[in-house]
Scaffold this active site. Structure first.
Site, PDB file in Angstrom:
ATOM      1  N   CYS A 165       0.808  -1.360  -0.129  1.00 41.04           N
ATOM      2  CA  CYS A 165      -0.060  -0.023   0.065  1.00 41.04           C
ATOM      3  C   CYS A 165       0.831   1.039   0.019  1.00 41.04           C
ATOM      4  O   CYS A 165       1.523   1.622   0.972  1.00 41.04           O
ATOM      5  CB  CYS A 165      -0.794  -0.194   1.256  1.00 41.04           C
ATOM      6  SG  CYS A 165      -2.077   1.412   1.202  1.00 41.04           S
ATOM      7  N   GLN A 209      -6.427  13.685  12.170  1.00 43.71           N
ATOM      8  CA  GLN A 209      -6.301  13.838  10.761  1.00 43.71           C
ATOM      9  C   GLN A 209      -5.506  12.674  10.351  1.00 43.71           C
ATOM     10  O   GLN A 209      -4.229  12.782  10.887  1.00 43.71           O
ATOM     11  CB  GLN A 209      -5.791  15.380  10.445  1.00 43.71           C
ATOM     12  CG  GLN A 209      -6.615  16.621  10.559  1.00 43.71           C
ATOM     13  CD  GLN A 209      -7.594  16.699   9.341  1.00 43.71           C
ATOM     14  OE1 GLN A 209      -7.552  15.776   8.460  1.00 43.71           O
ATOM     15  NE2 GLN A 209      -8.537  17.540   9.513  1.00 43.71           N
ATOM     16  N   TYR A 261     -16.988  21.290  17.193  1.00 40.83           N
ATOM     17  CA  TYR A 261     -16.685  20.143  16.566  1.00 40.83           C
ATOM     18  C   TYR A 261     -15.390  19.926  16.659  1.00 40.83           C
ATOM     19  O   TYR A 261     -14.354  19.329  16.109  1.00 40.83           O
ATOM     20  CB  TYR A 261     -17.219  19.757  15.097  1.00 40.83           C
ATOM     21  CG  TYR A 261     -18.399  20.112  14.801  1.00 40.83           C
ATOM     22  CD1 TYR A 261     -19.515  19.352  14.800  1.00 40.83           C
ATOM     23  CD2 TYR A 261     -18.767  21.383  14.189  1.00 40.83           C
ATOM     24  CE1 TYR A 261     -20.631  19.395  14.575  1.00 40.83           C
ATOM     25  CE2 TYR A 261     -20.288  21.729  14.188  1.00 40.83           C
ATOM     26  CZ  TYR A 261     -21.273  20.854  14.039  1.00 40.83           C
ATOM     27  OH  TYR A 261     -22.322  20.868  13.800  1.00 40.83           O
ATOM     28  N   GLU A 304     -17.960  19.553  21.933  1.00 41.94           N
ATOM     29  CA  GLU A 304     -17.545  18.184  20.921  1.00 41.94           C
ATOM     30  C   GLU A 304     -18.836  17.285  21.366  1.00 41.94           C
ATOM     31  O   GLU A 304     -18.981  17.279  22.726  1.00 41.94           O
ATOM     32  CB  GLU A 304     -16.239  17.593  21.141  1.00 41.94           C
ATOM     33  CG  GLU A 304     -15.992  16.140  20.739  1.00 41.94           C
ATOM     34  CD  GLU A 304     -16.569  16.036  19.127  1.00 41.94           C
ATOM     35  OE1 GLU A 304     -17.157  15.090  19.091  1.00 41.94           O
ATOM     36  OE2 GLU A 304     -16.127  16.710  18.430  1.00 41.94           O
ATOM     37  N   ASP A 343     -15.043  22.988  12.330  1.00 43.81           N
ATOM     38  CA  ASP A 343     -14.472  21.890  11.725  1.00 43.81           C
ATOM     39  C   ASP A 343     -15.358  20.693  11.567  1.00 43.81           C
ATOM     40  O   ASP A 343     -15.338  19.753  12.123  1.00 43.81           O
ATOM     41  CB  ASP A 343     -13.260  21.540  12.160  1.00 43.81           C
ATOM     42  CG  ASP A 343     -12.542  20.373  11.245  1.00 43.81           C
ATOM     43  OD1 ASP A 343     -12.862  20.168  10.226  1.00 43.81           O
ATOM     44  OD2 ASP A 343     -11.304  19.820  11.651  1.00 43.81           O
ATOM     45  N   CYS A 359     -13.593  19.915   4.554  1.00 45.30           N
ATOM     46  CA  CYS A 359     -13.414  18.707   3.808  1.00 45.30           C
ATOM     47  C   CYS A 359     -14.151  18.511   2.686  1.00 45.30           C
ATOM     48  O   CYS A 359     -14.009  17.509   1.733  1.00 45.30           O
ATOM     49  CB  CYS A 359     -13.155  17.591   4.608  1.00 45.30           C
ATOM     50  SG  CYS A 359     -14.595  16.961   5.347  1.00 45.30           S
TER      51      CYS A 359
END
Length: 525
Positions: A193, A343, A372, A393, A441, A468
């Protein structure tokens, strides 16, 4: 190369009447083979082709503009279809030889500079055409530091090889790899991979070899729930139980292997996910320890009864070592729980957070909200530069990780609490006062209208939106602009080379004279 920023059409959108004429061919059916010319790229990375003069759209996985392909339809709607490339009949002039033989890197057939250009243009198109916005500065995209071997987490699936050719000598039996793309259900074996480090690949190879030596088999994910209505309730219940139970010898079926790496610490966390049943997980840990030595941080075993293809949930136990993976992000000393979000590109996350800090432009006195907030990486990065920082959160375990990280890094300005942003944000404003800077986010789906309304009510001077997905950033950005903020700057950051995924940071500033809700204006300062 042209770009089409359209989102996928509404499945219920009426299509033009079908016709058998040459100008308007009938809509394709599932399984049909089509010869198509790819003329543009859609958000999500699929090529776009059109049938006849009527323009019936076919989204083609594996196609890039300029390709002429033979494609097989695997999903069909009234106004569009999805297909996957079966054969490249005439390659695009921009198509290059792929480096990796696995489905997780579909854009590797494009030169990397072209990938960056496309991503930046798609952010611009989304904001202008979906959000109908203008007047902002679209900055140059931040290129990846490493175009290959950059992921700190890989989730592999186990499969039982090719069931059509069980006696074929090339059939490898038990495999550990990725799902075939574009509607495929089979698991594609992988030798190396190229998104993982050499150490991460070694861990996968050791785990797979051990599973083969144990004679274990993969979970049967081929039988779905779509036909349960045709069977009795008791029959459906028995089948569901069998699918998440053990084999005839009481052993667990293999579902997934999760390999997580501390890129700054060089440590690995290995988690095997199975159905219910027996598993000599201690023996697996021993095999991994013998090969990886001090680089192995912990081995965990998750037993899941979910019918969904997911590594989340289930019952997880620590088999060997530590339950948390040690890692560093910038100046932060972190401990990452097995299911905590982090991340997946550590090196680029540091650059992403530098953009956030630049846009925040903190002077040391500001009140900052982080919505978040997850395990607190953005909040803890900004906290030393802020007057005070509050994180919200939903997941309590992530909040606990953030609190522990703040204590470990001796950051006293950051406070975290668990709650649904939609409900918790007004409460926090009443408790702590209106924010000067608000960072959000959200997940790929973006912000709901209710959360946008709560942000507007909080009335921060600056909003930093870490996105994103530009197609969900765009409508949220339009809502904020309509409410009195100006979109000033947007900077894309390439977190995921060789894929269509796009990360970016957007800066909004409240316009002079924009109304501040009375109840917020009177809040404590």
């Amino acid at each position: 190369m042209t770009l089409d920023p359209r989102v996928v059409p509404d499945p219920e959108e009426p299509a033009a009447p079908s016709s058998t004429s040459g100008d308007q061919p009938p809509r394709p059916q599932r399984g049909d083979e089509l010869e198509l010319r790819i003329d543009s790229l859609a958000f999500g990375g699929e090529g776009i082709a059109r049938l006849g003069d009527g323009g019936y759209v076919v989204f083609v996985a594996g196609g890039i503009p300029g390709d002429r392909v033979r494609a097989v339809v695997y999903k069909r709607k009234r106004s569009y279809a999805h297909a996957r490339v079966a054969e490249i009949l005439e390659p695009s002039p921009e198509r290059i030889t792929p480096r990796a033989d696995h489905p997780g890197v579909p854009w590797q057939v494009l030169p990397y500079e072209r990938q960056l250009e496309i991503k930046r243009t798609q952010v611009d198109d989304a904001l202008r055409r979906i959000g109908r916005l203008d007047g902002f500065e679209l900055e140059e995209i931040v290129p990846a530091l490493q175009p290959w071997r950059y992921r700190n987490k890989l989730e592999y699936s186990f499969g039982n090889g090719d069931p059509i050719r069980p006696t074929d000598p090339t059939n490898q039996g038990l495999v550990c790899g990725f799902h075939a793309p574009a509607g495929g259900n089979a698991v594609v074996a992988i030798e190396d991979c190229l998104l993982a480090s050499e150490l991460g690949n070694l861990a996968r190879e050791v785990a797979l070899r051990w599973c083969r030596e144990q004679g274990l088999t993969a979970w049967d994910r081929g039988r779905g729930r779509g036909d349960e209505t045709s069977r009795g309730e008791e029959s459906s219940r028995r089948e569901r139980t069998a699918r998440v139970g053990s084999d005839q010898h009481g052993r667990a079926f293999l579902r997934n292997l999760v390999v997580r790496e501390g890129r700054r610490t060089g440590q690995l966390q290995i988690r095997i996910v199975t159905t219910d049943g027996e598993l000599d997980a201690g023996s697996l840990a021993q095999a991994l320890s013998e090969e990886l030595g001090e680089r192995l941080s912990g081995v965990l075993w998750t037993r899941s009864r979910s019918l969904a293809e997911t590594t989340a949930g289930g019952d997880t136990e620590l088999v060997w070592g530590e339950a948390e993976l040690p890692e560093r992000l910038g100046e932060l000393d972190l401990r990452i729980s097995p299911e905590a979000f982090f991340q997946t590109n550590t090196e680029m996350a540091e650059l992403l957070y530098e953009v956030v800090a630049e846009y925040a432009a903190l002077e040391g006195w500001e009140r900052v909200y982080d919505l978040y907030s997850g395990i607190g990486t953005i909040a803890l990065t900004l906290a030393p530069r802020a007057g005070e920082l509050w994180g919200i959160e939903l997941i309590e375990e992530a909040v606990a990780d953030a609190i522990a990280a703040a204590r470990r890094n001796e950051i006293t300005k950051a406070k975290f609490f668990a709650g649904d942003t939609r409900l918790a944000l007004p409460e926090l404003v009443q408790r702590a006062g209106r924010p000067d800077v608000l960072v959000v986010d959200p997940p790929r789906a973006g912000l709901s209208q209710k959360v946008v309304r709560r942000i507007v009510e909080a009335s921060p001077k600056r909003i930093l939106y870490v996105s994103c997905n530009p197609t969900t950033l765009a409508p949220n950005a339009a809502q904020l602009v309509e409410a009195g903020w100006a979109l000033r700057r947007v900077r894309p950051v390439d977190m995921f080379p060789q894929t269509h995924h796009i990360e970016c940071v957007a800066l909004f500033e409240r316009l002079a004279g924009a109304p501040v809700p009375a109840e917020q204006a009177a809040g404590p300062e």
